[in-house]
Design a protein around this motif. Structure first.
Motif, mmCIF file in Angstrom:
data_model
loop_
_atom_site.group_PDB
_atom_site.id
_atom_site.type_symbol
_atom_site.label_atom_id
_atom_site.label_comp_id
_atom_site.label_asym_id
_atom_site.label_seq_id
_atom_site.Cartn_x
_atom_site.Cartn_y
_atom_site.Cartn_z
ATOM 1 N N HIS A 33 1.080 4.321 8.033
ATOM 2 C CA HIS A 33 0.363 3.266 7.313
ATOM 3 C C HIS A 33 1.278 2.105 6.922
ATOM 4 C CE1 HIS A 33 -3.150 5.774 7.362
ATOM 5 N NE2 HIS A 33 -2.482 6.765 6.812
ATOM 6 N N ARG A 34 2.489 2.084 7.476
ATOM 7 C CA ARG A 34 3.436 0.952 7.424
ATOM 8 C C ARG A 34 4.031 0.694 6.053
ATOM 9 N NH1 ARG A 34 -1.374 -1.450 10.768
ATOM 10 N NH2 ARG A 34 -0.959 -0.348 12.708
ATOM 11 N N GLU A 35 3.237 0.713 4.985
ATOM 12 C CA GLU A 35 3.732 0.585 3.613
ATOM 13 C C GLU A 35 4.591 -0.670 3.424
ATOM 14 O OE1 GLU A 35 5.477 4.289 2.432
ATOM 15 O OE2 GLU A 35 3.675 5.435 2.910
ATOM 16 N N LEU A 36 4.064 -1.782 3.890
ATOM 17 C CA LEU A 36 4.734 -3.064 3.683
ATOM 18 C C LEU A 36 4.497 -3.564 2.266
ATOM 19 C CD1 LEU A 36 3.631 -4.721 7.039
ATOM 20 C CD2 LEU A 36 5.943 -3.938 6.475
ATOM 21 N N PHE A 37 5.265 -4.557 1.878
ATOM 22 C CA PHE A 37 5.028 -5.255 0.618
ATOM 23 C C PHE A 37 4.052 -6.388 0.916
ATOM 24 C CE2 PHE A 37 9.300 -3.404 0.303
ATOM 25 C CZ PHE A 37 9.140 -2.634 -0.840
ATOM 26 N N GLY A 38 2.767 -6.137 0.695
ATOM 27 C CA GLY A 38 1.727 -7.051 1.136
ATOM 28 C C GLY A 38 1.798 -8.430 0.531
ATOM 29 N N SER A 39 2.268 -8.523 -0.704
ATOM 30 C CA SER A 39 2.312 -9.818 -1.390
ATOM 31 C C SER A 39 3.600 -10.585 -1.107
ATOM 32 C CB SER A 39 2.155 -9.617 -2.899
ATOM 33 O OG SER A 39 3.212 -8.834 -3.413
ATOM 34 N N LEU A 40 4.470 -10.015 -0.268
ATOM 35 C CA LEU A 40 5.700 -10.703 0.118
ATOM 36 C C LEU A 40 5.561 -11.274 1.529
ATOM 37 C CD1 LEU A 40 8.502 -8.289 -1.156
ATOM 38 C CD2 LEU A 40 7.362 -10.164 -2.370
#
Length: 232
Positions: free
Chosen positions: A84-91
């Motif tokens: 599910h990648r787990e990126l920092f969506g707001s960055l």
């Protein structure tokens, strides 16, 4: 680089993996294939210490892996790109990449320009927020962020999930290029045909156990593998 010896593991007392043994050598692509529920993702989570080993051993660079030591492994050069990648969506793209660089711990294998050259779409979208990107672009960003940590061993969990055929091809084209830079790669993938085409060796998991193992090219032509995973 990595050695699992007769590893059994699971959740809340339920055993999912049953005496799994596998190895990953230097600058080698190793694939784990199998049906849903076979234990593929559990294997990766066991390696990074998210799932407790019930018996057997996991060793990375000839040192034991401890339960709950994920952050320490990242600093030692073992990186997992989760499904599910787990990126920092707001960055932004670049802010995500620079977060990945914080785990370098003195290693200097990959530079930002090389990584952006591997995934040109990220260079075009440097200032875009991660949460506004397509699934394929997010997958590329997740891999790129992991590369910013200069890993010795990169683990990918179902990298083609939710991707169009075109973006899947782009991701799978990048994987051998990463290996050619000296990185070992362990990849879990349900698209058996595509992953066996780029892997050096592979393991087939069935119900939490290793059913078959060998050279990827040999497994791709094995009647059992073709029937179960390659459409006959």
């Amino acid at each position: 680089m990595l050695e699992l010896t007769s590893v059994s593991s699971g959740y809340h007392g339920l055993e999912i993996l049953h005496e799994v043994s596998l190895t990953v050598g230097p600058a080698e692509i190793v694939a784990i294939v199998g049906a849903n529920g076979a234990g593929k993702s559990t294997t990766l989570k066991t390696i990074v210490g998210e799932v407790r080993v019930q018996s057997g051993s996991v060793r990375y660079q000839d040192q034991p892996v401890g339960f709950g030591k994920t952050h320490a492994l990242a600093r030692r050069g073992l990186m997992l790109v989760p499904e599910h990648r787990e990126l920092f969506g707001s960055l932004t793209v670049m802010e995500n990449l620079r977060m990945g660089a914080r785990a370098r711990s003195g290693r200097t294998r990959f530079e930002e320009d090389w990584i952006l050259g591997l995934f040109p779409i990220l260079a075009e979208r440097r200032t875009q927020l991660a949460e506004t990107m397509s699934g394929g672009q997010q997958q590329m960003l997740a891999i790129a962020r992991a590369l910013m940590s200069a890993p010795e061993l990169l683990m990918l969990d179902e990298p083609s999930t939710g991707l169009s055929p075109l973006l899947t091809e782009a991701v799978f084209r990048a994987i051998p290029a990463i290996r050619d830079e000296g990185v070992s790669i362990l990849i879990v993938e349900q698209n058996a045909g595509q992953v066996l085409a780029i892997a050096d060796r592979a393991y087939v998991l069935e119900s939490g156990s290793v059913a078959l193992e060998g050279a990827a090219s040999e497994l791709a032509s094995d009647d059992r593998v073709r029937s179960a995973y390659l459409g006959g």
